[in-house]
Design a protein around this motif. Structure first.
Motif, PDB file in Angstrom:
ATOM      1  N   ASP A 162     -12.052  67.123 -26.347  1.00 19.14           N
ATOM      2  CA  ASP A 162     -10.643  67.669 -26.437  1.00 19.14           C
ATOM      3  C   ASP A 162      -9.684  66.913 -25.308  1.00 19.14           C
ATOM      4  O   ASP A 162      -8.526  66.700 -25.204  1.00 19.14           O
ATOM      5  N   GLU A 163     -10.418  67.100 -24.079  1.00 16.78           N
ATOM      6  CA  GLU A 163      -9.803  66.640 -23.002  1.00 16.78           C
ATOM      7  C   GLU A 163      -9.378  65.165 -22.751  1.00 16.78           C
ATOM      8  O   GLU A 163      -8.165  64.950 -22.217  1.00 16.78           O
ATOM      9  N   TYR A 164     -10.143  64.249 -23.437  1.00 15.87           N
ATOM     10  CA  TYR A 164      -9.739  62.914 -23.322  1.00 15.87           C
ATOM     11  C   TYR A 164      -9.069  62.480 -24.852  1.00 15.87           C
ATOM     12  O   TYR A 164      -8.769  61.560 -24.898  1.00 15.87           O
ATOM     13  N   ARG A 218      -8.234  58.254 -17.211  1.00 19.53           N
ATOM     14  CA  ARG A 218      -8.327  58.432 -18.809  1.00 19.53           C
ATOM     15  C   ARG A 218      -7.710  57.289 -19.467  1.00 19.53           C
ATOM     16  O   ARG A 218      -6.790  56.699 -19.037  1.00 19.53           O
ATOM     17  N   HIS A 237     -16.206  65.699 -23.639  1.00 18.57           N
ATOM     18  CA  HIS A 237     -15.035  66.442 -23.202  1.00 18.57           C
ATOM     19  C   HIS A 237     -14.003  66.067 -24.194  1.00 18.57           C
ATOM     20  O   HIS A 237     -13.026  65.494 -23.883  1.00 18.57           O
ATOM     21  N   ILE A 272     -17.171  60.780 -22.669  1.00 18.75           N
ATOM     22  CA  ILE A 272     -16.191  61.311 -22.928  1.00 18.75           C
ATOM     23  C   ILE A 272     -16.399  62.290 -24.260  1.00 18.75           C
ATOM     24  O   ILE A 272     -15.482  63.150 -24.561  1.00 18.75           O
TER      25      ILE A 272
END
Length: 144
Positions: free
Chosen positions: A64-66, A20, A62, A59
């Motif tokens: 929040d995750e990234y 990431r 996703h 991304i």
């Protein structure tokens, strides 16, 4: 004057340290978007397994995750499967990279004016920052 919906777009393939983008990279991109310098069109993380299997993650799906929940995407899907496949060939097995599509918002007005004047851009060449900096350093040190 001709009003283009978008200015020139550049696709970047950036190797990642891990799977990431670093928080500092996301922060810099967020600042550039907030300042209106660029518009983020697309951001895809592409990973290549040791066996050559390629996976791609959009991304924004996703966010929040990234760590990109604060980023606004102007035209999702600009990076197509053909782009991803082409860039994946440049990624070493066992590593990941980001494919980032950026509209050069600052150039939209200039592009419109060029088109409206009947002129056309015949060529554009990007010189990477490390090359420019090395050249300028060499020129600065030439007289010493």
């Amino acid at each position: 004057m001709v009003d283009f919906r978008f200015g020139p777009v550049e696709l970047y393939l950036v190797s990642l340290d891990g799977d990431r983008p670093a928080p500092a990279v996301i922060a810099a991109l967020t600042d550039l978007v907030a300042a209106g310098t660029v518009n983020l069109l697309d951001f895809v993380v592409v990973s290549k397994a040791e066996d050559g299997t390629v996976t791609a993650i959009e991304i924004e799906e996703h966010a929040d995750e990234y760590g990109v929940a604060d980023l606004e995407f102007a035209a999702l899907g600009v990076t197509g499967q053909e782009d991803i496949d082409e860039f994946a060939e440049l990624i070493e097995p066992g590593t990941s990279a980001a494919v980032v599509a950026l509209e050069l918002a600052w150039a939209a007005r200039l592009s419109s004016a060029v088109q409206a004047s009947g002129a056309e851009v015949l060529s554009v060449e990007r010189i990477p920052a490390p090359v420019v900096n090395a050249l300028v350093d060499a020129l600065d040190n030439e007289g010493e």
